[in-house]
Scaffold this active site. Structure first.
Site, mmCIF file in Angstrom:
data_model
loop_
_atom_site.group_PDB
_atom_site.id
_atom_site.type_symbol
_atom_site.label_atom_id
_atom_site.label_comp_id
_atom_site.label_asym_id
_atom_site.label_seq_id
_atom_site.Cartn_x
_atom_site.Cartn_y
_atom_site.Cartn_z
ATOM 1 N N SER A 28 -95.380 -17.139 81.816
ATOM 2 C CA SER A 28 -94.615 -17.242 80.566
ATOM 3 C C SER A 28 -93.710 -18.458 80.675
ATOM 4 C CB SER A 28 -93.833 -15.958 80.288
ATOM 5 O OG SER A 28 -93.001 -15.623 81.358
ATOM 6 N N GLY A 45 -94.499 -20.885 75.227
ATOM 7 C CA GLY A 45 -95.568 -19.895 75.122
ATOM 8 C C GLY A 45 -96.087 -19.422 76.460
ATOM 9 N N GLY A 81 -89.622 -11.944 78.173
ATOM 10 C CA GLY A 81 -90.676 -11.807 79.180
ATOM 11 C C GLY A 81 -91.168 -10.370 79.275
ATOM 12 N N ASP A 82 -90.273 -9.411 79.069
ATOM 13 C CA ASP A 82 -90.664 -8.003 79.116
ATOM 14 C C ASP A 82 -91.536 -7.648 77.911
ATOM 15 O OD1 ASP A 82 -89.026 -7.933 81.357
ATOM 16 O OD2 ASP A 82 -87.282 -7.317 80.186
#
Lengths: 317, 317
Positions: free
Chosen positions: B226, B231, B257-258
């Site tokens: 990531s 993107g 990110g999660d």
């Protein structure tokens, strides 16, 4: 037993960070969590003095459960009324590099009149057998400004003398209910008079004494103003006393006023003469500044200040 | 069911202060408390997507009880193993004047090997019936760096594919256990290679792809890096894909990110082709940035980015 009431307790969380970055994520080097709120600081000081103390308050949610668990861990007897809201947290970040501390104090839970009534039932029971009661700190949202006045009237009816440490309307209404002692600090007296009260020499102290007399006229039996590093000024119908620590102590002033309240309520419970009460209270307040954590004090510093403090009569005239 | 593991959950507390005074007491205008930690953010994103999810973790003390109560309040199914230490808190202070946010993240409780073994018993039971498992976030003190590898091997034995989002030694050891996907961010890849990885154009991306290939060689079946506002870059044995949001979104990148991990584990559970998985994941990550709170995302923004994102094959070559 001395009963210390804390209507708006808190879970105090302190993070020590070597060098805070105020725009990023920090990893605290140490984290301390303790029961807080002025009334619980008073109770912890009395407990540390070996005084038989009962803490009373309102507790809600998991944060309230945390406060109760922490008091139990200290072996401090406590009776809490459970409420539907969540007990507040205070969060303090101490920057190791600058020594500066930033505090973030959440508001307390909103209380219903039923919850306060439930507290009053337990309070009335606790008054039976109390030698004195301390009422300290802010009122949580939802309670009327007369809440402390109600608790002082209940104490009077039970023959228990009260010390009140509050501010604004709660202080004025409380004073009108005739507590044995009210303990405002300078900021509280300033907001009462709407005037800045620089202590310094001469005139400064007499302006403080004048402000304190307004609380006597309102109904308080005695007023002990805490002046920070300048010590205490007691204004009573019998006259004024000034208690001064030997020298300014550097440290953490948070909770020093609560240590003074603890000293005053202990002296009240034992009927000590004013001079002794004030020497004890000023030594506790000063030694609390030297301790790193609110609600604690340095025993060595207490003994040192107790021996070296000066208490003079009519200092405020 | 998708199982999301959070070995080091947190109670996330956010204070919004109109104008912070970093040397004084502040009164937050609003206080938000929510269950946190990367694994619980993943679980909350899946829950918000209507996915049948089970959160699993370790919980201790009154803070752990608070995390469990908050998940129950969200209606999010969770199985926690109680541990003797106290679950950590994270404090975030958002300054309304500057928009800056300061974070203070406590360390987690120290775990014993008995506590981790107890967790593993519950985890093995949960694997039976799981379509996929997400393993996210830091390991609490006391756990070996092989903890995620152990959980990935158990999942493999049960025929359940795993997505791993970890860093450092836990990431390397975990990759060696052969998870279906690992999802490092740029900082994690940089710490793996010891080299800065500026994304930009051309060379930048191929350096990222090279770093990702180290995790493939270590044993991961696929790597999705990531890249923040740039993107995603997926490196798999079948080739590379680049997923780009239509334009950079301003907001709170915490938890983005999660949201990507949630998208990846959902795609894995359903066996979606890479292009579809990545489009979903990049839209979730971008719409999480637009949402004010970690673990939440904007449905409108999600739909908008899903339609407008570009996913191109071999973008990393």
């Amino acid at each position: 037993v001395i009963t210390s009431v804390c209507l708006n307790p808190a879970l105090d969380v302190t993070h020590h960070v070597p060098r805070v970055d105020w725009t990023e994520v920090n990893r605290p080097g140490s984290v301390h969590t303790r029961p807080g709120g002025k009334g619980l600081n008073v109770a912890r000081t009395l407990h540390a003095l070996g005084v038989d103390v009962l803490a009373m308050g309102l507790s809600g949610g998991v944060t309230g459960a945390g406060v109760e668990a922490a008091l139990a861990g200290l072996g401090l007897p406590a009776v809490f009324t459970r409420v539907s809201g969540e007990t507040r947290r205070t969060f303090t970040v101490v920057d190791g590099a600058s020594g500066a501390a930033a505090g973030f104090h959440e508001p307390g839970p909103r209380l219903s009149s039923e919850e306060f009534a439930e507290f009053c039932v337990k309070y009335e029971k606790a008054l039976d057998g109390s030698a004195a009661v301390a009422l300290s700190g802010s009122l949580p949202p939802g309670l009327p400004a007369s809440a402390y006045a109600t608790l002082i009237e209940m104490a009077s009816a039970a023959g228990v003398p009260a010390v009140l440490d509050a501010h604004g309307e709660a202080l004025l209404r409380g004073a009108a209910a005739g507590p044995a002692v009210v303990k405002p600090n300078l900021a509280e007296l300033e907001s009462l008079t709407g005037q800045p009260l620089p202590v310094g020499r001469g005139d400064g102290l007499s302006a403080v004494a004048d402000a304190a007399r307004r609380l006597l006229r309102a109904g308080a039996h005695a007023v002990v103003a805490s002046l920070g590093a300048d010590g205490l000024l007691a204004v009573t119908p019998e006259g004024c006393w000034r208690a001064e620590p030997p020298a300014a102590v550097t440290g953490n002033p948070t909770g020093a006023g609560d240590a003074v309240t603890a000293g005053l309520v202990q002296g009240l419970a034992h009927g000590w003469p004013w001079e002794e009460r004030l020497r004890h209270a000023v030594a506790l307040g000063t030694s609390a500044v030297a301790a790193p954590v609110a609600g604690e004090f340095s025993q060595d510093e207490y003994q040192r200040v107790l021996a070296a403090a000066t208490v003079s009569r009519d200092g405020g005239r």
